[in-house]
Write an enzyme that holds these catalytic residues in place. Structure first.
Site, PDB file in Angstrom:
ATOM      1  NE  ARG A  49     -28.723 -11.456  48.546  1.00  0.00           N
ATOM      2  CZ  ARG A  49     -28.217 -12.381  47.742  1.00  0.00           C
ATOM      3  NH1 ARG A  49     -28.258 -12.195  46.429  1.00  0.00           N
ATOM      4  NH2 ARG A  49     -27.667 -13.470  48.225  1.00  0.00           N
ATOM      5  CD  GLU A  91     -14.889 -11.884  30.744  1.00  0.00           C
ATOM      6  OE1 GLU A  91     -15.675 -11.526  31.647  1.00  0.00           O
ATOM      7  OE2 GLU A  91     -14.634 -11.165  29.751  1.00  0.00           O
ATOM      8  NE  ARG A 124     -27.500  -7.537  38.057  1.00  0.00           N
ATOM      9  CZ  ARG A 124     -26.584  -8.458  38.293  1.00  0.00           C
ATOM     10  NH1 ARG A 124     -26.941  -9.701  38.537  1.00  0.00           N
ATOM     11  NH2 ARG A 124     -25.307  -8.144  38.278  1.00  0.00           N
ATOM     12  CB  SER A 167     -18.446 -13.309  29.707  1.00  0.00           C
ATOM     13  OG  SER A 167     -19.439 -12.472  29.180  1.00  0.00           O
ATOM     14  CG  HIS A 208     -29.226  -6.508  26.487  1.00  0.00           C
ATOM     15  ND1 HIS A 208     -28.527  -5.783  25.548  1.00  0.00           N
ATOM     16  CD2 HIS A 208     -28.610  -6.285  27.663  1.00  0.00           C
ATOM     17  CE1 HIS A 208     -27.536  -5.143  26.144  1.00  0.00           C
ATOM     18  NE2 HIS A 208     -27.558  -5.429  27.418  1.00  0.00           N
ATOM     19  CG  ASN A 224     -23.294   1.932  40.496  1.00  0.00           C
ATOM     20  OD1 ASN A 224     -23.156   2.465  39.400  1.00  0.00           O
ATOM     21  ND2 ASN A 224     -22.270   1.708  41.306  1.00  0.00           N
ATOM     22  CB  CYS A 248     -22.591  -6.737  25.783  1.00  0.00           C
ATOM     23  SG  CYS A 248     -21.933  -6.441  27.445  1.00  0.00           S
ATOM     24  CD  GLU A 253     -22.705   2.462  34.889  1.00  0.00           C
ATOM     25  OE1 GLU A 253     -22.354   2.500  36.080  1.00  0.00           O
ATOM     26  OE2 GLU A 253     -23.144   1.448  34.343  1.00  0.00           O
TER      27      GLU A 253
END
Ligand code: GLN
Ligand code: ZN
Length: 749
Positions: free
Chosen positions: A19, A481, A512, A430, A691, A118, A723, A602
């Site tokens: 990476r 979480e 990412r 979360s 977001h 993805n 979310c 998805e």
């Protein structure tokens, strides 16, 4: 006569085996390194990739597939069509990254899924005032760099039809009408590439493997008639991948292109190729090594497929089915994956080796690759025989035909006595993943703290999050979480049948990366996975705490999956394990269980003919996971990341008592869609967008709720964010939730 290459790939990963690019780009954003340092990291990665591909035996190597962020954004730059709002930024890199990520004043381009992978690309914006101009420097530089190293380089560009079909029309201008504007730029590009020594160019048109109108197919024909008629140009390899070209295949074959890549991992493509006589004069680049999954190729079967094609096409080269962008770099260093599992796998560099083996076999006969064929056979024999792939008890339970239907929604409603106020408030699961949490996880991994200390720290987090929610006055609580690194990996690590990699990173978008687990065997639980955490949280409060699980479809969508059985069978196995967990949670006194399916949309196939089948098995798997509990247990689900149009009936069919759904950015439109299809269960449309760090005001949330109440009666409406909150800061989360609770209270009165 153009050079007839025999072995290639359609593209390579670019984030770096360790990476390196991710780290360099992020350092550059943080102002820690300058542009020159970033460029030098990029150059080293490119060179090493090229050299490795040639050393492995490829005789044509893609160039131009490197990207600092995204190849679709690179195409927008190539065509001079970045949106106006970034045009004033003088520095080229700053401009590029502003379009990719935005800044304080500039909104970035939208991001969306790259076909059914993805990977996520940035959506170019085109309006009727957009002008186009050619900026080929990046591609020319990369070609020059490769040729200087003696690499048989093949420049790669995204094709004009796919570029326009993937773009977003800002003012409803018909995008394909802009072909006339960009085709001359492609013509100029082809000439410049030919002048710079390119013998072949690869033009990617993956959009042609989805359902297309006859207009769109005509546009493709016009494009390739035009480009192939150009005087000065490299030979054209038109690259299709992610499925079959269907009706577009004979059309493209009738143009003057020299080569066509075919995804031979897609069902029916071999027959389709054989049925098009004009392919007898084309070079077919056979995408026989799966570029999207991690399994070792069945070389015998692949050779038989290739042999069957030889008679019907002009000539054949061996390739990956798509760019290797979608698989990890290499198995080297994956010491945590032991044989025989390891011997069943092929990551990027192993796939390149397979391609060269197949190409050698085609050229010199199978004797030339005898040892490779034996090794592949041995691996596939151990795979077929491995008991972990055939767990009789799991299969017997599934064969017994468990009922997936619960009692009627009305009956369930009557037995769910949770004592909640109208417009109950809750969150998606979360809470902020603080540095403290990350430090604890790293410390456990490095052996600096033991399991007991880790548990103690996580429980401290849970205690804090529960106290916070009580203090804020939320009605249905979550444990937050903290113990989950990732909502799929967390479960994969605990389930039989999954393996994890140490370095199997794959680019998700920009800098990412994700490390998808590998689903290799039959799936079962070794024991309860979440019960201790949830019961601990429940012990701290009288309010109901939701059990929190990830659904079977999402677990599959974010893993590398088995290729030796239909996805639906793997889905049922995962569903059964989740079902067992819901039953254990219920037995431990948990009254609400949420099963998240953010990836439901998805996995939707690209072609309409495949959609119904998918929706049938995915809904069934969710219901299998959630129908083992009593009527009195309330099932929630959560959906996000998408437009729900095509799955709206499926959402009804999930039959969850309460569905929380992303809605803030689309102004609650999803509620009308749900009404249209007769949805009459609980629904929590997200009342603010998580977001962004912005704290929504009480009035603003109340406004959203009033809008929601026009579509949904108060008895069915829940109040929650869009979310999970794990990427947000603690202060903004607390402020936002206080406002959310106050807005709900004001509406109750
Ligand atoms: N329960 C998960 C969370 O809150 C859901 C995440 C998601 O939808 N992607 O983080
Ligand atoms: Zn979500």
């Amino acid at each position: 006569m153009t050079f007839e290459f025999t072995a290639t790939v359609l593209g390579s990963p670019r984030i770096g085996p360790k990476r390196e690019l991710k780290k360099a780009v992020e350092s550059y954003w943080a102002g820690k390194i300058d542009a020159a340092a970033l460029e030098s990291v990029a150059e080293t990665l490119r060179r090493e990739n090229l050299k490795a591909l040639v050393a492995a035996g490829l005789d044509s190597v893609p160039v131009g597939t490197f990207s600092y962020y995204d190849h679709v954004l690179d195409t927008a730059v190539l065509l001079g069509s970045l949106p106006e709002r970034v045009q004033h930024i003088a520095d080229e890199k700053d401009r590029y990254f502003a379009a990719a990520r935005g800044n304080d004043t500039i909104a970035p381009l939208e991001m969306t899924k790259w076909f059914d992978t993805n990977y996520h690309y940035l959506v170019p914006e085109i309006s009727s005032t957009t002008t186009f101009s050619l900026h080929p420097q990046k591609l020319l530089d990369e070609l020059k760099e490769a040729r200087a190293l003696g690499i048989p380089a093949r420049p790669v560009v995204l094709g004009p039809v796919t570029f326009l079909l993937l773009s977003k029309s800002i003012d409803d201008a018909r995008l394909l009408d802009r072909l006339e504007d960009i085709l001359p730029l492609y013509a100029d590009l082809l000439k410049q590439l030919a002048d710079a020594g390119a013998e072949w160019i690869q033009i990617d048109e993956p959009a042609l493997v989805a359902d297309r109108t006859s207009d769109e197919i005509d546009s493709a024909k016009r494009t390739y008639d035009y480009l192939s008629a150009l005087e000065t140009r490299p030979a054209i390899l038109l690259a299709s991948y992610f499925g079959d070209l269907g009706g577009a295949l004979p059309v493209l074959a009738s143009t003057g292109i020299e080569g066509l890549s075919i995804d031979l991992t897609a069902p029916g493509t071999v027959e389709q190729v054989a049925a098009v006589p004009s392919l007898a004069t084309k070079r077919i680049v056979a995408g026989i090594v799966d570029g999207r999954n991690v399994w070792r190729t069945d070389l015998d079967r692949s050779l038989a497929t290739l042999a069957s094609l030889l008679g019907s096409v002009g000539s054949l080269a061996v390739s990956s089915s798509c760019s290797l962008l979608h698989v990890p770099y290499t198995l080297d260093g994956e010491d945590g994956i032991a044989d025989p599992l390891r011997s069943w796998l092929a990551f990027g560099s192993e796939k390149v080796a397979e391609i060269t083996v197949l190409a050698r076999a085609l050229r010199y006969g199978t004797d030339a690759v005898d040892s490779e064929l034996s090794a592949a056979r041995a691996a596939s024999a151990t795979r077929r025989a491995d008991p972990r792939l055939h767990d009789a008890s799991i299969r017997a339970r599934l064969d017994a035909g468990l009922s997936v239907d619960r009692s009627s929604a009305e009956e369930r409603r009557r037995s769910q006595t949770l004592g909640l106020p109208p417009l109950p408030t809750t969150t998606i699961g979360s809470y902020p993943q603080t540095t403290r949490i990350r430090v604890a996880r790293a410390a456990l991994r490095n052996g600096e703290i033991d399991e007991a200390e880790y548990l103690r720290r996580m429980k401290a987090e849970i205690t804090e999050v529960v106290a916070l929610q009580e203090n804020i006055g939320l009605d249905v609580l979550v444990h937050g979480e903290p113990e989950r690194n990732d909502m799929v990996q967390y479960f994969a690590e605990q389930l039989n049948g999954f393996a994890a990699t140490t370095n199997g990173w794959v680019q998700s978008y920009g800098s990412r990366c994700v490390r998808p687990p590998i689903l290799f065997g039959d799936v079962s639980r070794t024991g309860a996975m979440t019960v201790d955490w949830i019961t601990f949280a429940q012990s701290l409060t009288d309010k109901p705490v939701k059990g929190m699980l990830t659904g079977p479809v999402t677990i599959l969508a974010w893993s590398f999956v088995r290729d030796d059985q239909p996805l639906s069978e793997s889905a049922d196995q995962v569903a059964l394990a989740i079902r067992d967990e819901t039953v254990d949670l219920q037995a431990a006194g948990v009254r609400i269980v949420q099963v998240d399916e953010p990836a439901l949309r998805e996995l939707l196939p690209l072609r309409a003919k495949d959609k119904e089948h998918y929706l049938r098995w995915s809904v069934r798997a969710f219901k299998l996971a959630t129908s083992g509990v009593a009527d009195s247990t309330q099932i929630h689900t959560h959906l996000c990341y998408s437009e729900f149009g095509e799955v709206i009936d499926a959402i009804v069919a999930l039959d969850a008592d309460v569905t929380s759904i992303e809605a803030a950015r689309s102004h609650m439109e999803v509620l009308d869609d749900l009404n249209r299809v007769g949805f009459d269960l609980g629904v929590g449309p997200g009342v603010y967008d998580i977001h962004s760090p912005r704290v929504p005001g009480v009035d603003e949330i109340a406004e959203s709720l009033r809008a929601a109440l026009k579509a949904v009666p108060a008895e069915r409406l829940w109040v929650n964010p869009d979310c999970g909150l794990k990427t947000r800061g603690a202060a903004e989360v607390e402020a936002s939730l206080r406002n959310l609770v106050e807005a709900a209270r004001s509406l109750r009165e």
